[in-house]
Design a protein around this motif. Sequence first.
Motif, short mmCIF file in Angstrom:
data_model
loop_
_atom_site.label_atom_id
_atom_site.label_comp_id
_atom_site.label_asym_id
_atom_site.label_seq_id
_atom_site.Cartn_x
_atom_site.Cartn_y
_atom_site.Cartn_z
N VAL A 1 -22.34 26.83 -38.86
CA VAL A 1 -22.79 27.28 -40.23
C VAL A 1 -21.70 28.12 -40.60
N THR B 1 -21.51 30.52 -43.36
CA THR B 1 -22.39 31.18 -44.15
C THR B 1 -21.39 31.71 -45.53
N LEU C 1 -21.29 23.06 -41.20
CA LEU C 1 -22.24 23.08 -42.46
C LEU C 1 -21.66 24.21 -43.23
N SER C 2 -21.28 23.79 -44.58
CA SER C 2 -20.89 24.74 -45.58
C SER C 2 -21.67 24.60 -46.67
N PRO C 3 -21.50 25.73 -47.59
CA PRO C 3 -22.23 25.51 -48.93
C PRO C 3 -21.49 24.55 -49.75
N ILE D 1 -24.36 30.30 -47.68
CA ILE D 1 -25.64 30.02 -47.03
C ILE D 1 -26.50 31.13 -46.75
N LEU E 1 -25.78 22.10 -49.70
CA LEU E 1 -25.05 22.26 -48.60
C LEU E 1 -24.22 21.08 -48.46
#
Lengths: 558, 536
Positions: B35, B37, B78-80, B381, B389
Motif C-alpha cells: 500500500v 499511502t 495499491l496507490s491513490p 490513502i 484507488l
Amino acid sequence: MPQRNLCRSAEILALSIWVLTIAALFIGPDAQAGEPRYFAITNARIVPVSGAVIESGTVVMAKGLIVSVGKSVSIPPEALVIDGKGMTVYPGLFDALTDLGLTSPAATAGGAHEGGGGPSPSRGPEDRPNTTTWTSAADELKADDKRLETWRNGGFTTAVTAPKVGLFPGQGAVIDLAGDRPGDLVVKPNASLHISLTPTGGFFGFPGSLIGVIAYVKQIYYDAAQDAQAQQIYAANPRGRERPRYDRALHAIEDATRDGRPVLLPAVTVPQILRAFDIASQLGIKPVLYGVTQGYAVADQIAAKKLSVLVNLKWPEKEKDADPDAEESLRTLRVRDRAPGTPAALEKAGVKFAFYSDGLTSTKDILKNAKKAIDAGLQRDAALRALTLSPAEIYGVADRLGSIETGKIANLVVTDGDLFEEKTKIKFVFVDGRKFEIHEPEKPKDPPKGTMTGKWKFNFNTPEGAQEATADLTMDTDGTLSGSIVHQYGTSTISSGYLSADKFSFSFSVNMPRPTDVIFSGTLDGNTAKGSLSAGDFSTEITGTRPGGRQVENQEGR
Amino acid sequence: MRISRSGIVVLSLATIAAAVPVAAQDTVIIQNATVLTITKGTIENGSVLIHNGKIAEVGKNLKVPSGATVIDASGMFLSPGIIDCHSHIAVEDQVNEGSVAVSSMTGVGEALDPEDPDIYHDLAGGVTVANVLHGSANPIGGLNAVIKLRWGKDAHGLMFEGAPPGIKFALGENPKRSNFTPPPGIPPRYPQSRMGVIDVIRQAFVDAREYRKSWDDYRKRTAAGEKNIMPPRRDVKLDPLVEVLEGKRYVHSHAYRADEMIQLMRLAEEFGFRIRTFQHVLEGYRIAPEMAAHGVGGSTFSDWWGYKAEAYEAIPYNAAMMTQHGVIVSINSDSAEEARHLNLEAAKTMKYGGMDETQALSMVTINPAIQLGIDKRVGSIEPGKDADLVIYNHHPLSVYAVPQTVFIDGHIYFDRKKDLAARADVDKERKALLEKEKAAEKKSEDKKSDEKKPDEKKPEEKKAIEAQTPGAPTPDASKPAVAKPDAPNPDASKQAPPKPKPADSKKDYSKKEDQKSQPPEPPKPPVTAAPQGSQQ
C-alpha cells in the motif's frame, strides 16, 4: 329562398372566376379555390383523435370549419356530399417543426465569415451574434413555396414553420398549408421562440464553441430580464434617469417569457438532453426540447421535468457517402437501432411529444419513419396523436386544431386505409375547409437501370454565364428520386423525380426571384448524365458527373 | 488476486455487473497489497478497508468485517488514484472560445460529454480525477471543471462535488495569437503582444472591480429601502472575475516564460488575490523561490518541450528544482493519451532531479490534489478519504506497471480482466446489430419488389437481438467488474521499480496482449488537436 341561393351562386361564380385567375397567376394549376365551401363526408370511418373512432359517420364542414361530426348528423342542403365509403377521415397532419413557406434564410448579423465584405465578426454577447429574435415566420411567409403543396399532398394540413439560421433565428408560426396570400396561411403568429445551440462564429467570431453559445444564451436571457425591469422603472419616471438602451433582440425573449410561449431548445443525444435541463433551469424557462433522437434512454427523466418534446422523425442512418470499409462503433450502431424506440419510450413515460420532419424531404418518408416508431413499440393512436393533437396542444392551438371536433378548423386528411400502411393512398386533403384532390406523382414506367443515388455536379450554360448545381440524390428501388439541389439561387428540394430504365427526370422550384419550376431530364450513363434543363421558356443542355461514384454499387451487385 | 465474500464466498462477475460496481453501502477490503499511502509511508502486505465509498482503515492485518467483499491483492501495489491537473477530455465541441480575449463567460462544465471514450481510456491508465480546463487561446479563458472519471455516469455524476471552482488564464504565444493568422478580411484579435496580454488581464480586473462596486451599491441602496433603482446589468463574463478578486475561484494560468509569470503574480498581488497554479510552467525553475513566496503551484510536463519558441528554455529538472524550493509541483498530461501513463511521467523526476519514490508519486496524486484544493478528499490513502484507488501489477513507477483495477468512491470503474473478457460480447453485439440492419434493408427491398408480402417481423429474431443489447449507457467494456488477474509473481512486489525482471516483461507485455489492450472503440480526435486549438 331560391332568390337568395341564386344570388349566392352568382356571387360564388364571380368569386370563383376571380380566385381562379389569381390562382392561375400565383399558385399553379392544383389550387381548387373555386369549389364550394360546404362539404359532407358520409359513411366514412372517422378518427377524431380526441374521442372514440366512429366506424361509419359523417363530417360536415362549412366555411372552413367543422360544423358537425357523428354517426348520424343532418347534412345541410348546400353541402357537397362525398361518399366516404371505404375511406378513413383523420385530422389533418401537423408537422411540428419545419421551414415551409420560408424560402430565403433570414439575414444574420455579426457572425464570422470567411472573406471580407460581410459584417465584422462578433466580439461578444453584446454584438448579439446571429440573433434575429424579431424575425417572425408569419411575416416572412411565401404562399407559393412548392413544398406547401408537397406536404399537403402527403396529408399534412398544418405545420409550425420557423426561421432556421442563427442562434436565435426568430419566432415560429402555426400555419395551414394552403392559402392564396401569406396571411391566409397563418393560424397563430409568434407561436414559439427558437434557440439553436450550434456554434456559428468559427474561430474568429463569438461564439465559436458550444461553451460560448451556452454562455451567450444565458447572457441574453439575463439581459432580457434586466431590460424588462429597467424599462418599467424608466417608464414610470423617466425624468432624471439614464434611459435604458433600446435592444430589439431582447423584446421577443421578454414577450415569450411574459406570455409563456413555447421556447424551443435543441437536444438530440443523451448528454444534450440532460444539459438542456440545466440550461433551462438557468434561464428559468420550461422549454420544448426538439430533436430528442436518444430520448429512449432518458424518457423518465424528461417526464420528471414535465417537458414536452418534438421528436425528429429523421432517424439516424448510415451516411450515404460512408466508407464501406470503415468499421462503425457499437455506440453508433446502438443509437441507430434504438432511436426509433424513442416515441414508444416517451409514451410509456407519459411525456407529451409531437413529430417533425426536419431534414426529411419526402412526406412519404415522414409516415414511413413514423411507422418505424410503431414497429418499435409505439401505439398507432399515439403515433397519430403525435402528428395531430399533441403538436396542437404544445403550440397552444388545440382549441382550433388537431382533432375532428365541432368548431375546429376543417383540416382533414381522407385516406383509403390506415394512415401508416405504405399501400394506403391519400384521397383528399381539406385545409381550412378547402378540398384538395391528391394526384399520385408520376411513376417511372420501367425499372431503373443503374442508380442515381449520390452527389451529382451538373454544369450548364445560361445567358448569365456558365453555372453549376450540385444535387444530392437518393433513389428508391423503384426508381423514385428524392433529395435536394444547391444552385445559384439557393437550395431546393426535389419535388418529383424518377429514373425509368436509363431516363431520368426531376424537378424543383427556384426563386429567381419569382418562383419557377425547373426540370432536369436526360439519360444516365454510369457516373455521367446528359440531357437538358427547362425552366419556363428557357432550356439548355446539361452534363452531370458523379465524382463520388455510384454509392450503392455493392448493394446492387448482391 | 481473488475476490470472495466472507461468509458468502463467491461473488460472481455477473452479479457485480448487474448491480453496477460494488454497491456503495458495501464494505470492501483489499488485502495483501503493497500500500503506497503517499502521505503515511508504504505498508507491505497491507490492507485497506473501504466503507461507503470512503477509506475506513489502512494497515496490516485488518479485521475483515462480516459481509465484506474481500479482494486479495497479493503481489500487487495499491496507490491513490492518479490526478491529472491539466486535461481537456470529456468536453463536447471546442475547449476554446477563441474569438474573444476574455472568455470567462464560458465554462467547460456546461458542455461536459460524459460519453467521451477518453474518460474510459484515462481511467484505464489509473486516472480518477481530472482538472478539465478551457483552452489557452485567451488571456482570460473559461471556467474549469474538476471531475471524477465516473464512467457511465451523467455530467452531474462526473463533477467532483465540492471542488473549489477555477478559471483558466493564459500568457504568451497562444493568447497573443502568435501562431494564428486570421483569414483575409478578419482583423487580428487584440492582444498581439505580451504587453497586450497583461493589459487585457489588468483591464478585466479593473472592470470586475467596478462591476462589483455597482452591485454592492445597488444592494446597499435596495437594502436601505430605496425603490425603483435601475439594476446593474448582470455580466456573465465578470461574475467569475469578481469571485477571483474575492479569493473564491482559483486561477490556473497557462505560462511558459519566467518574466511573464513574475508579471502575473505581481498583478494578482496588486489586486489582492493569488495565482493558484501555473500550468506548463516550463521556466518555473528560474523563479522557484518567487513562486514559493507567492504560494503558486507548478503543474508541468515531465520532459516535453521545444514545440514552440517559448518552450525552448525548458529542462527536465524543472519539477525537481521547483520542489526543492518549496513549490507544490504536479506533473500533468494536457493530453488524453499522456494521461494514461502519468505514473511513468512522474517517474522521470527520479532520474532528472533525484526525487524519491514518494516525491515522484506525489506529483500525480497528493500534489495535484493540493493544487486543486481537494486534498482533504483525495490524493493519498488515509482513513476518511475517498476510496479512489488503483491496483497495479507492479510498482506504479515501473514501466511494467499496468493498472488492474481502478476504484472511485469505492466502486470499481475499470477492471482490466473484465474489459478484455467483454470484448467478445462487443463484437457479438456489433455483428448482431449489423445483421439486423441488413435484414431490415433487405426486407424493405423485398417489400418494394413484391408488395403483397406480409410485413411481419420474426419475433424470435427480434428477441434474440434484444437479449444481446442490454441497456448500458455507452460502449463496450463500460461495465466495470471485478478482476481475477493472473497469479501474481511474488517477486514483483520486492522489485526496485526501474529494474524489473525480464520474465515479468514477457508476461505482461507480450505483444499480443498489448495490442489487445488497445480500447476497442477508437477515441474521437483529442480535443487538443482541435483546429487552431491551443492548449499547450
